[in-house]
Design an enzyme around this catalytic site. Structure first.
Site, PDB file in Angstrom:
ATOM      1  CG  ASP A 123      -2.031   1.251   1.664  1.00  0.00           C
ATOM      2  OD1 ASP A 123      -1.891   1.520   0.126  1.00  0.00           O
ATOM      3  OD2 ASP A 123      -2.054   1.165   2.155  1.00  0.00           O
ATOM      4  CG  HIS A 145      -5.634   8.387   3.627  1.00  0.00           C
ATOM      5  ND1 HIS A 145      -5.061   9.137   2.621  1.00  0.00           N
ATOM      6  CD2 HIS A 145      -5.347   7.587   3.310  1.00  0.00           C
ATOM      7  CE1 HIS A 145      -4.178   8.796   1.601  1.00  0.00           C
ATOM      8  NE2 HIS A 145      -5.050   7.250   1.877  1.00  0.00           N
ATOM      9  N   GLY A 146      -8.008   8.396   6.914  1.00  0.00           N
ATOM     10  CA  GLY A 146      -8.144   8.845   8.762  1.00  0.00           C
ATOM     11  C   GLY A 146      -9.856   9.055   8.752  1.00  0.00           C
ATOM     12  N   GLY A 185      -9.827   6.438   2.000  1.00  0.00           N
ATOM     13  CA  GLY A 185      -9.946   7.468   3.225  1.00  0.00           C
ATOM     14  C   GLY A 185     -11.343   7.444   2.673  1.00  0.00           C
ATOM     15  CG  ASN A 214      -7.126   1.511   0.458  1.00  0.00           C
ATOM     16  OD1 ASN A 214      -7.631   0.376  -0.931  1.00  0.00           O
ATOM     17  ND2 ASN A 214      -6.327   1.754  -0.103  1.00  0.00           N
TER      18      ASN A 214
HETATM   19 ZN   LIG Z   1      -4.163   5.825   1.030  1.00  0.00          ZN
END
Ligand SMILES: [Zn+2]
Length: 287
Positions: free
Chosen positions: A80, A178-179, A209, A230
């Site tokens: 990744d 992301h996060g 994300g 993901n």
């Molecule tokens: Zn990513």
């Protein structure tokens, strides 16, 4: 069975579902993910970020191959957010069956040049490549790439990028970060843009994300051409929230085989919800 990133994703593309790419950082998480995917008869991508590779080392990859080979579901092992040509070669040598090269923060031509170089090397030994175009946002400083501002992927650029690099799948920026989002902000996906991108490039598209997007939006994105999603923050929060609870009950606890199983159950519960949301349950039968 062990699959490449392309052979696992092309079937998802043909049948309009998304394969979960679960980021794992230790062996217990890996076996928990394998177990739930087998229970759900869902194909799976095991994603390992360079920070996670540094933590578990590539020595664990042959053991993952062994587990994949005796699995009842298709499994690909994916590097990744590869940051360099050197990381891509390390991944290939270590036995990853899919690599990502993410140079999306560079100008278009530089992103194309490095991605094409990785594709040439990886394709020479039968390993497919995921590229990224546009800038996926970042909500916190943990691990993955991203910026405070999302730069949406342009469909005409995407066509050029795929043609000039030869990537097998493409991560696109359509409104995810992301996060985890702060509680006072809600992300929104540009589903019209996704529809345009899919029509333009045709190859499997990847969503990074999506932890804070609504299930309704994610479900629609799957039907509009997202074939890999993901999942990192969501399963790790479930895993460690439960671990904090378990450890808080008894200060004498010390055995991982006592401490970890409840955490793995929590991780599996979240993973099972994602598998259903992505319409991946039962899809192992298509392989
Ligand atoms: Zn990513």
């Amino acid at each position: 069975m062990l699959y490449t990133g392309k052979s696992i994703l092309d079937i998802a593309n043909a049948h309009d579902f998304a394969i979960p790419a679960f980021n794992i950082s230790d062996w217990a998480m890996f076996t928990g993910i394998m177990d739930i995917c087998e229970e759900k008869a869902a194909p799976v991508i095991i994603a390992i970020h360079p920070d996670e590779v540094r933590h578990i080392t590539t020595d664990l990859i042959p053991a993952m191959h062994a587990r994949a080979h005796r699995s009842s579901v298709p499994v690909a092992i994916h590097w990744d957010h590869g940051a360099s040509f050197e990381e891509a070669i390390t991944a290939i040598q270590a036995g990853f069956t899919s690599v990502m090269i993410d140079k999306s923060m560079l100008p278009f031509d530089e992103n194309v040049a490095i991605t094409r170089k990785v594709v040439e090397a990886a394709h020479a030994v039968g390993v497919p490549v995921e590229g990224e175009l546009g800038t996926i946002g970042a909500n916190d400083s943990y691990g993955e790439s991203g910026a405070a501002e999302i730069v949406y992927t342009d469909p005409a650029d995407a066509v050029r990028f795929v043609a000039e690099t030869g990537v097998d799948s493409l991560a696109v920026a359509i409104g995810t970060s992301h996060g985890l989002y702060p509680a006072d902000r809600r992300p929104e996906l540009k589903l019209d843009l996704l529809r345009e991108l899919k029509t333009a490039v045709g190859i499997p598209l990847v969503l990074h994300g999506g932890s804070s997007n609504s299930d309704e939006e994610i479900g629609k994105a799957v039907k509009l051409g997202i074939n890999k999603i993901n999942i990192s923050s969501d399963i790790k929060v479930a895993y460690h929230d439960r671990m904090r609870e378990v450890l808080g009950t008894d200060s004498r606890l010390r055995e991982p085989n006592v401490i970890q199983p409840p955490s793995i159950e929590s991780l599996k519960t979240v993973a099972a919800q994602k598998i259903e949301l992505f319409d991946a349950a039962g899809k192992a039968a298509l392989y």
